[in-house]
Design an enzyme around this catalytic site. Structure first.
Site, PDB file in Angstrom:
ATOM      1  N   GLU A  73     -11.610   0.148   5.512  1.00 39.27           N
ATOM      2  CA  GLU A  73     -11.592   0.612   4.344  1.00 39.27           C
ATOM      3  C   GLU A  73     -12.881   0.049   3.586  1.00 39.27           C
ATOM      4  O   GLU A  73     -13.432   0.514   2.199  1.00 39.27           O
ATOM      5  CB  GLU A  73     -10.345   0.223   3.762  1.00 39.27           C
ATOM      6  CG  GLU A  73      -9.100   1.089   3.947  1.00 39.27           C
ATOM      7  CD  GLU A  73      -9.102   2.506   3.502  1.00 39.27           C
ATOM      8  OE1 GLU A  73      -9.265   2.728   2.156  1.00 39.27           O
ATOM      9  OE2 GLU A  73      -9.387   3.523   4.512  1.00 39.27           O
ATOM     10  N   SER A 132     -11.328  -4.997   7.410  1.00 36.55           N
ATOM     11  CA  SER A 132     -10.898  -3.536   7.172  1.00 36.55           C
ATOM     12  C   SER A 132     -12.076  -2.337   7.188  1.00 36.55           C
ATOM     13  O   SER A 132     -12.987  -2.495   6.537  1.00 36.55           O
ATOM     14  CB  SER A 132      -9.981  -3.174   6.301  1.00 36.55           C
ATOM     15  OG  SER A 132      -9.484  -1.768   6.023  1.00 36.55           O
ATOM     16  N   TYR A 154      -7.500  -2.471  -2.767  1.00 37.13           N
ATOM     17  CA  TYR A 154      -7.353  -2.648  -1.485  1.00 37.13           C
ATOM     18  C   TYR A 154      -8.624  -2.993  -0.925  1.00 37.13           C
ATOM     19  O   TYR A 154      -9.073  -4.036  -0.349  1.00 37.13           O
ATOM     20  CB  TYR A 154      -6.472  -1.951  -0.569  1.00 37.13           C
ATOM     21  CG  TYR A 154      -6.452  -2.457   0.625  1.00 37.13           C
ATOM     22  CD1 TYR A 154      -5.544  -3.417   1.329  1.00 37.13           C
ATOM     23  CD2 TYR A 154      -7.413  -1.727   1.655  1.00 37.13           C
ATOM     24  CE1 TYR A 154      -5.588  -3.949   2.683  1.00 37.13           C
ATOM     25  CE2 TYR A 154      -7.337  -2.265   3.207  1.00 37.13           C
ATOM     26  CZ  TYR A 154      -6.435  -3.265   3.475  1.00 37.13           C
ATOM     27  OH  TYR A 154      -6.414  -3.693   4.790  1.00 37.13           O
TER      28      TYR A 154
HETATM   29  P1  NAP Z   1       1.384  -5.309   7.695  1.00 30.34           P
HETATM   30  O1  NAP Z   1       2.231  -4.608   8.673  1.00 30.34           O
HETATM   31  O2  NAP Z   1       1.458  -4.780   6.493  1.00 30.34           O
HETATM   32  O3  NAP Z   1       1.873  -6.971   7.471  1.00 30.34           O
HETATM   33  C1  NAP Z   1       1.248  -7.741   6.468  1.00 30.34           C
HETATM   34  C2  NAP Z   1       1.860  -9.106   6.761  1.00 30.34           C
HETATM   35  O4  NAP Z   1       1.391 -10.015   5.622  1.00 30.34           O
HETATM   36  C3  NAP Z   1       3.359  -9.066   6.718  1.00 30.34           C
HETATM   37  O5  NAP Z   1       3.814  -9.966   7.718  1.00 30.34           O
HETATM   38  C4  NAP Z   1       3.676  -9.557   5.355  1.00 30.34           C
HETATM   39  O6  NAP Z   1       4.868 -10.346   4.948  1.00 30.34           O
HETATM   40  C5  NAP Z   1       2.498 -10.548   4.848  1.00 30.34           C
HETATM   41  N1  NAP Z   1       1.973 -10.906   3.640  1.00 30.34           N
HETATM   42  C6  NAP Z   1       1.866 -10.270   2.698  1.00 30.34           C
HETATM   43  N2  NAP Z   1       1.676 -10.704   1.447  1.00 30.34           N
HETATM   44  C7  NAP Z   1       1.851 -12.126   1.693  1.00 30.34           C
HETATM   45  C8  NAP Z   1       1.847 -13.365   1.183  1.00 30.34           C
HETATM   46  N3  NAP Z   1       1.376 -13.259  -0.230  1.00 30.34           N
HETATM   47  N4  NAP Z   1       1.999 -14.384   1.692  1.00 30.34           N
HETATM   48  C9  NAP Z   1       2.225 -14.348   2.890  1.00 30.34           C
HETATM   49  N5  NAP Z   1       2.366 -13.295   3.809  1.00 30.34           N
HETATM   50  C10 NAP Z   1       2.135 -12.135   3.067  1.00 30.34           C
HETATM   51  O7  NAP Z   1      -0.109  -5.138   8.099  1.00 30.34           O
HETATM   52  P2  NAP Z   1      -0.862  -5.012   9.576  1.00 30.34           P
HETATM   53  O8  NAP Z   1      -0.798  -3.545   9.690  1.00 30.34           O
HETATM   54  O9  NAP Z   1       0.146  -5.860  10.390  1.00 30.34           O
HETATM   55  O10 NAP Z   1      -2.077  -5.569   9.221  1.00 30.34           O
HETATM   56  C11 NAP Z   1      -2.586  -7.084   9.390  1.00 30.34           C
HETATM   57  C12 NAP Z   1      -3.771  -7.341   8.584  1.00 30.34           C
HETATM   58  O11 NAP Z   1      -5.048  -6.511   9.218  1.00 30.34           O
HETATM   59  C13 NAP Z   1      -3.687  -7.063   7.231  1.00 30.34           C
HETATM   60  O12 NAP Z   1      -4.592  -8.025   6.534  1.00 30.34           O
HETATM   61  C14 NAP Z   1      -4.273  -5.848   6.981  1.00 30.34           C
HETATM   62  O13 NAP Z   1      -4.853  -5.491   5.524  1.00 30.34           O
HETATM   63  C15 NAP Z   1      -5.506  -5.758   8.057  1.00 30.34           C
HETATM   64  N6  NAP Z   1      -5.816  -4.477   8.594  1.00 30.34           N
HETATM   65  C16 NAP Z   1      -4.966  -3.561   9.095  1.00 30.34           C
HETATM   66  C17 NAP Z   1      -5.187  -2.475   9.788  1.00 30.34           C
HETATM   67  C18 NAP Z   1      -4.425  -1.444  10.370  1.00 30.34           C
HETATM   68  O14 NAP Z   1      -4.785  -0.413  10.610  1.00 30.34           O
HETATM   69  N7  NAP Z   1      -3.271  -2.005  10.695  1.00 30.34           N
HETATM   70  C19 NAP Z   1      -6.866  -1.998   9.722  1.00 30.34           C
HETATM   71  C20 NAP Z   1      -7.569  -3.092   9.223  1.00 30.34           C
HETATM   72  C21 NAP Z   1      -7.257  -4.174   8.608  1.00 30.34           C
HETATM   73  P3  NAP Z   1       6.099  -9.583   4.689  1.00 30.34           P
HETATM   74  O15 NAP Z   1       6.706  -8.933   6.080  1.00 30.34           O
HETATM   75  O16 NAP Z   1       7.016 -10.666   4.296  1.00 30.34           O
HETATM   76  O17 NAP Z   1       5.793  -8.388   3.742  1.00 30.34           O
HETATM   77  O1  F7E Z   2      -3.589   6.664   5.412  1.00 32.76           O
HETATM   78  C1  F7E Z   2      -3.790  10.279   4.341  1.00 32.76           C
HETATM   79  C2  F7E Z   2      -4.506   9.378   3.238  1.00 32.76           C
HETATM   80  O2  F7E Z   2      -1.800   5.187   4.445  1.00 32.76           O
HETATM   81  C3  F7E Z   2      -4.477   7.389   6.035  1.00 32.76           C
HETATM   82  C4  F7E Z   2      -4.138   0.373   6.534  1.00 32.76           C
HETATM   83  O3  F7E Z   2      -3.381  -0.256   7.479  1.00 32.76           O
HETATM   84  O4  F7E Z   2      -5.642   1.576   7.555  1.00 32.76           O
HETATM   85  C5  F7E Z   2      -4.809   1.628   6.813  1.00 32.76           C
HETATM   86  O5  F7E Z   2      -4.985   2.520   5.591  1.00 32.76           O
HETATM   87  C6  F7E Z   2      -5.082   8.483   5.536  1.00 32.76           C
HETATM   88  C7  F7E Z   2      -5.204   8.648   4.081  1.00 32.76           C
HETATM   89  O6  F7E Z   2      -3.833   4.400   6.026  1.00 32.76           O
HETATM   90  C8  F7E Z   2      -0.408  10.746   3.404  1.00 32.76           C
HETATM   91  O7  F7E Z   2      -4.780   9.866   2.058  1.00 32.76           O
HETATM   92  C9  F7E Z   2      -2.112  12.013   3.819  1.00 32.76           C
HETATM   93  O8  F7E Z   2      -6.729   9.456   4.064  1.00 32.76           O
HETATM   94  O9  F7E Z   2      -1.773   5.820   7.033  1.00 32.76           O
HETATM   95  P1  F7E Z   2      -2.856   5.370   5.751  1.00 32.76           P
HETATM   96  P2  F7E Z   2      -5.112   3.980   5.497  1.00 32.76           P
HETATM   97  O10 F7E Z   2      -5.049   4.195   3.863  1.00 32.76           O
HETATM   98  O11 F7E Z   2      -6.223   4.445   6.182  1.00 32.76           O
HETATM   99  C10 F7E Z   2      -6.984   0.701   6.950  1.00 32.76           C
HETATM  100  C11 F7E Z   2      -7.952   0.491   8.225  1.00 32.76           C
HETATM  101  C12 F7E Z   2      -6.228  -0.419   6.454  1.00 32.76           C
HETATM  102  O12 F7E Z   2      -6.942  -1.454   6.546  1.00 32.76           O
HETATM  103  C13 F7E Z   2      -4.922  -0.482   5.661  1.00 32.76           C
HETATM  104  O13 F7E Z   2      -4.535  -1.757   5.667  1.00 32.76           O
HETATM  105  O14 F7E Z   2      -3.758   9.600   5.609  1.00 32.76           O
HETATM  106  N1  F7E Z   2      -2.377  10.795   4.048  1.00 32.76           N
HETATM  107  N2  F7E Z   2      -0.682  12.150   3.595  1.00 32.76           N
HETATM  108  C14 F7E Z   2      -1.341   9.980   3.905  1.00 32.76           C
HETATM  109  N3  F7E Z   2      -1.351   8.803   3.864  1.00 32.76           N
HETATM  110  C15 F7E Z   2      -0.148   8.320   3.634  1.00 32.76           C
HETATM  111  N4  F7E Z   2       0.256   6.769   3.571  1.00 32.76           N
HETATM  112  N5  F7E Z   2       1.131   8.946   3.092  1.00 32.76           N
HETATM  113  C16 F7E Z   2       1.021  10.421   3.165  1.00 32.76           C
HETATM  114  O15 F7E Z   2       1.962  11.076   2.713  1.00 32.76           O
END
Ligand code: NAP
Ligand code: F7E
Length: 329
Positions: A127, A125, A149
């Site tokens: 992050e 990520s 995280y």
């Molecule tokens: P998500 O919608 O939160 O999905 C997470 C998945 O992980 C769900 O299927 C969840 O199952 C499963 N999970 C959580 N804990 C588990 C455990 N202990 N054992 C087995 N399965 C488990 O996340 P996403 O947005 O699809 O992201 C996919 C991956 O990419 C994650 O690793 C995230 O950290 C990473 N990532 C995401 C982003 C983004 O912007 N979306 C960016 C960079 C990296 P349940 O349905 O049962 O909760």
């Molecule tokens: O926040 C600001 C908050 O929770 C984005 C995950 O998929 O992407 C995701 O992480 C920004 C932050 O995503 C609210 O402070 C303002 O600066 O949508 P987010 P994230 O934290 O960037 C990365 C790449 C991952 O890997 C993670 O798994 O938005 N913000 N107001 C808010 N965020 C939330 N959630 N809620 C608010 O009310």
């Protein structure tokens, strides 16, 4: 020719659902790891559920991962499962470390013990860049994570690199910037805003409470980003790639755009609420995806404005159907 076999962890999540769809389209036999819960949460995969082999397992349970790899005999493993919501990682840092950090090592161990010639993708990520050392961020930018995280993801990244170097495993880490879609979880800011604006438009809510409006992110479309995951595993040599659009926007711009799609003045409805501020913030993220572009030929097809419009329209449609169902029952 025998079908290629892929095992996807995190199948029920946003990315798992898009990746499974994509792999089925490519002719793969798809296995998905799902953890047990008291109610089934297959909303995102219900349309393809009968085409996927569902395997039961949990990133916290080593034996279940070994069994899943043994049963699927995958050519490719995509490790997408994680505790992925950044604010929850301060509330549950140990669980986040178990799933998002050690879970990666457990999956790698399962592959190492059962089937070493499997290709492995780790969902890293942006992050990890956190308090950014340079802008834009590339594969060479040092990490400075700002949440439990982000710290857990840094472990996941380096253990993937370590297994590659220790065991000659084809393991890659995709450093993905934020990617969104109508299937994004409701607590993440894009979906919270598009759902919130739609609720206000339909008279279901009268305000939307948000945290930091100045934070900036590189928001892409999940469908584009999962394609990049697959592309990384089709290379001859395992390498890590940064994936993002190269454009950055603030939360304020996101809000203005989403409310604007519905002819709403956001300033009348959005309330800043310190409950949504984070103990340590990532202020600015923007990708330098030039390596992915030149080596993988990857480019995003959906840009910010269209992405947010797509999400607003999907939320209006979903909430509108629910409303009419309620009225007719
Ligand atoms: P998500 O919608 O939160 O999905 C997470 C998945 O992980 C769900 O299927 C969840 O199952 C499963 N999970 C959580 N804990 C588990 C455990 N202990 N054992 C087995 N399965 C488990 O996340 P996403 O947005 O699809 O992201 C996919 C991956 O990419 C994650 O690793 C995230 O950290 C990473 N990532 C995401 C982003 C983004 O912007 N979306 C960016 C960079 C990296 P349940 O349905 O049962 O909760
Ligand atoms: O926040 C600001 C908050 O929770 C984005 C995950 O998929 O992407 C995701 O992480 C920004 C932050 O995503 C609210 O402070 C303002 O600066 O949508 P987010 P994230 O934290 O960037 C990365 C790449 C991952 O890997 C993670 O798994 O938005 N913000 N107001 C808010 N965020 C939330 N959630 N809620 C608010 O009310």
């Amino acid at each position: 020719m025998a079908k290629k076999r892929a095992l996807v962890t995190g199948l029920t999540g946003q990315d798992g659902s898009y990746l499974a769809e994509f792999l089925l389209e490519q002719g793969y036999e798809v296995f998905g790891l799902v953890r047990r819960s008291s109610t089934v949460n297959f909303e995102r995969i219900s349309h393809i559920q009968d085409k996927i082999h569902i395997l039961s397992g949990d990133l916290l349970d080593q034996n279940s991962l070994i069994s899943a790899v043994a049963e699927a005999e995958p050519d490719e493993v995509y490790n997408l499962a994680a505790q992925s919501f950044v604010p929850a990682s301060w509330g549950q840092p140990v669980l986040t470390g178990e799933a998002t950090a050690l879970g990666v090592m457990r999956m790698l161990e399962a592959v190492r013990r059962v089937r070493l010639d499997t290709k492995f993708y780790q969902a890293s990520s942006s992050e990890m860049f956190g308090k950014v050392r340079e802008t834009p961020q590339s594969e060479a930018t040092p990490f400075h994570p700002r949440s439990p995280y982000g710290v857990a993801k840094v472990y996941g990244h380096w253990i993937t690199v370590n297994y590659r170097e220790s065991y000659d495993l084809f393991a890659v880490s995709g450093i993905l910037f934020n990617h969104e879609s109508p299937r994004r979880g409701l607590e993440f800011v894009t979906r919270k805003v598009t759902d919130g604006a739609a609720r206000i438009k339909l008279g279901l809510a009268d305000e939307l409470r948000l945290g930091n409006l100045d934070a900036r992110r590189d928001w892409g479309f999940a469908g584009d980003h999962v394609r990049a995951m697959w592309m990384m595993l089709q290379r001859d040599e395992p390498q890590d790639y940064v994936i993002g659009t190269g454009a950055t926007h603030s939360v304020r711009e996101l809000v203005e755009l989403a409310f604007g799609c519905l002819d709403l003045d956001w300033q009348k409805f959005v309330v800043q609420d310190e409950r949504f501020l984070r103990p340590a913030e990532v202020d600015l993220l923007v990708a330098d995806p030039s390596k992915a572009k030149s080596e993988l030929g990857w480019e995003p097809t959906v840009h910010f404005e269209n992405l947010i419009r797509m999400m607003v329209e999907a939320d209006m449609k979903a909430l509108g159907s629910k409303l009419s169902e309620q009225r007719s029952s």
